[in-house]
Design a protein around this motif. Sequence first.
Motif, PDB file in Angstrom:
ATOM      1  N   UNK A 297      81.484  40.139  -8.110  1.00  0.00           N
ATOM      2  CA  UNK A 297      80.905  41.095  -7.166  1.00  0.00           C
ATOM      3  C   UNK A 297      79.582  40.602  -6.597  1.00  0.00           C
ATOM      4  N   UNK A 298      78.968  39.590  -7.226  1.00  0.00           N
ATOM      5  CA  UNK A 298      77.687  39.054  -6.762  1.00  0.00           C
ATOM      6  C   UNK A 298      77.830  38.097  -5.593  1.00  0.00           C
ATOM      7  N   UNK A 366      66.488  37.491 -16.441  1.00  0.00           N
ATOM      8  CA  UNK A 366      65.034  37.639 -16.597  1.00  0.00           C
ATOM      9  C   UNK A 366      64.553  36.995 -17.887  1.00  0.00           C
ATOM     10  N   UNK A 367      65.295  37.210 -18.968  1.00  0.00           N
ATOM     11  CA  UNK A 367      64.931  36.600 -20.254  1.00  0.00           C
ATOM     12  C   UNK A 367      64.951  35.085 -20.153  1.00  0.00           C
ATOM     13  N   UNK A 368      65.956  34.543 -19.473  1.00  0.00           N
ATOM     14  CA  UNK A 368      66.053  33.095 -19.313  1.00  0.00           C
ATOM     15  C   UNK A 368      64.850  32.539 -18.553  1.00  0.00           C
ATOM     16  N   UNK A 369      64.451  33.221 -17.487  1.00  0.00           N
ATOM     17  CA  UNK A 369      63.309  32.746 -16.694  1.00  0.00           C
ATOM     18  C   UNK A 369      62.018  32.777 -17.501  1.00  0.00           C
ATOM     19  N   UNK A 457      67.741  33.891  -5.769  1.00  0.00           N
ATOM     20  CA  UNK A 457      67.452  33.415  -7.121  1.00  0.00           C
ATOM     21  C   UNK A 457      68.015  34.350  -8.173  1.00  0.00           C
ATOM     22  N   UNK A 458      67.908  35.666  -7.913  1.00  0.00           N
ATOM     23  CA  UNK A 458      68.398  36.652  -8.877  1.00  0.00           C
ATOM     24  C   UNK A 458      69.905  36.537  -9.069  1.00  0.00           C
ATOM     25  N   UNK A 459      70.647  36.456  -7.964  1.00  0.00           N
ATOM     26  CA  UNK A 459      72.109  36.352  -8.063  1.00  0.00           C
ATOM     27  C   UNK A 459      72.521  35.056  -8.751  1.00  0.00           C
ATOM     28  N   UNK A 460      71.835  33.970  -8.411  1.00  0.00           N
ATOM     29  CA  UNK A 460      72.177  32.675  -9.003  1.00  0.00           C
ATOM     30  C   UNK A 460      71.906  32.666 -10.500  1.00  0.00           C
ATOM     31  N   UNK A 461      70.738  33.168 -10.909  1.00  0.00           N
ATOM     32  CA  UNK A 461      70.376  33.141 -12.324  1.00  0.00           C
ATOM     33  C   UNK A 461      71.214  34.108 -13.155  1.00  0.00           C
ATOM     34  N   UNK A 462      71.724  35.163 -12.535  1.00  0.00           N
ATOM     35  CA  UNK A 462      72.653  36.045 -13.249  1.00  0.00           C
ATOM     36  C   UNK A 462      73.874  35.259 -13.723  1.00  0.00           C
ATOM     37  N   UNK A 463      74.288  34.292 -12.917  1.00  0.00           N
ATOM     38  CA  UNK A 463      75.462  33.481 -13.257  1.00  0.00           C
ATOM     39  C   UNK A 463      75.100  32.328 -14.185  1.00  0.00           C
TER      40      UNK A 463
END
Length: 649
Positions: A297-298, A366-369, A457-463
């Motif tokens: 869905x992203x 967010x935790x990963x960043x 960046x948000x969509x990419x890092x979610x994956x």
Amino acid sequence: MASSASNMWVLLGLGLAGILILTRKLKKTVKEDFGAFVQRLQLLPPPQPAPPKAPHPLTGLSFAVSDVIAEAWFAEYCEIIMLSMLAALQKHSVMNIGYVEFTCYLVVASLYRLLCIMLDPYGLFDIDGYVTEFGNPDWGRTHKAAYQTASAVLTMVQGGATCVGKTVVTEMAYSISGENKHFGTPTNPEAPARVPGGASSGAAVAVAANLVDFSLGIDTVGGVRLPAGFCGIMGFRPSHGVISLSGAIPVSSSLDAIGCFAKDPDVLRRVVHVLLQIQFTSQRNPRQILVADDCFELIKIPVDRVAQPVIRSTEKLFGSRFFTRQILKHVQLGDYISAKVPTLKELYGKAVNGMTKTSGLRLLATAMQFLLRHEFNQNHKEWINSVNPSLDPVITGHIHNMQELDEIDIQKLHRIRDEVRSALNLLLKDDGILVIPTFADPPPKLGGKDILSVDFESRLFCLSSIASMSGCCQSAGRLPCGQGSVAVPLGSHDKAPVSVSLLARHGGDRFLLDTLQAMYPSLQEQSGLASKSKLSRNVTINRELSADIAKEKGNKAYKDREWQQAISFYSEAIKLDPENATYYNNRAAAYLEAGSFHRAEADCTKVINLEKKVLFFLELTCRLLMFCYKSGMDLSGTLEVLILELVKC
């Protein structure tokens, strides 16, 4: 005087001609290697073993390494010779032996020491002096040359491959764009006007441009997976910790992994087997393939363009639509992570970026960043402050605006990693594959600001956070879109590569490679068909996907013992795909639990008419027998038909 002037003009003309020729040659050089290499070199493999021993497994293959991996150089051998001489001086006094004898001893000892080093794996290669630049010339200026070769590079060379050069990385392997203002941005062969993706941009470009057979890169938050997807090749991130990082400059130790690129799945499999030092065995097929619906869905391209080839390939691989439906499942990964990783809510119980309700994927990203920035600062902040290098504003901004984390928060971040790994291991077990998109947005244009946007960046890092934080292995592969053969309804993004990723549990690297090897030919075929499909085909695909999603919602309601809600979802799935026996089977089970025996009987009959499978009949017959016994209802006619059909099967 006139002769002197004419000579001057001749010389000037010759000079201009020379400049033009040199410029053309330089342009040709850049064009030939697509700007992928920082430096060319040659590390030759050892001689082939004598028969009857088998040849080296990577014989005949060439590779390149990202400029974060160190290699030994000849000048360091000279330093070791001097150390040998000093050691000799400590052992033997000049007063006790003659001058000639002492000189001969030093020469022999030094040559012996050099020979030992040259025969030793850490000094196998005769290479001119080289300093790892780490994507920034100030780093190279302030660091000494490497004195030993990275473990992963040595493994490849000892396996029979030839290393031909170092490739460009983004500054300090931090950025995801693949751009580098110091060494130039490698040209994406698949989409020259778009970024190649980073951090290991040059390594991906070298493979995509057929300059090497495979390459090694660093993957922290997608540094191999993203450029593989953007450049239309395969990229593999192994399980965290299974490949030694010795000789690689750390970015974030908790997230770093040495990954590899290749175009050929067989080459990728051979390389990873050598890297992991695992034996070739018979292939295993997955027993469940989970499609993460919320991840799809992203994405900003049609879902069916990415997910459908996987579904069709699964059907082809297992040879039966019924068994495919039993193997292929859908999951809301964000909800699953939220439920199984309690420390996420504990650490980020408050709003994230102003959002009071945030998905598990967003929290994980967010935790990963935070973990990336914290460990990057620990590794490199002192050098940055002391040298004050010319850095990308993104890096300096992250360093200076970094929120300080106390020891408790750091412990929570590491606990999140452990919980996510346990959760995905539980979800996938030993025989499960998770399917997600490699990236959400098409590769941005060179010099554009899309890649700097918070949403991108948000969509990419979610994956990317799924594998980075869990440590699971991930293979990112291109789904060929046939350059212009299909018009994707996203404007200028229609010629951009499309990529899908497969993940297996931590430690399931060989199983993941087996699955990729089995599915890749069918994936190529099905993605080609999908790219040429017409609108009516897309509508059908979308209906099937929607039906599967409705079925999974029904399954969840069934597990929660909400029978009527489950019946409603199964009915919705049947409306969308009325020829699917699985949906009738599931609804019959829900009807039985709700006490609607005659409706269950009707669905059982429909199942018989659609697809005669033993598992259906055995399950439904047993259920009907039990309900007949409990309720005293007479369904003997239906039972007789079911039992007869069961005998026929």
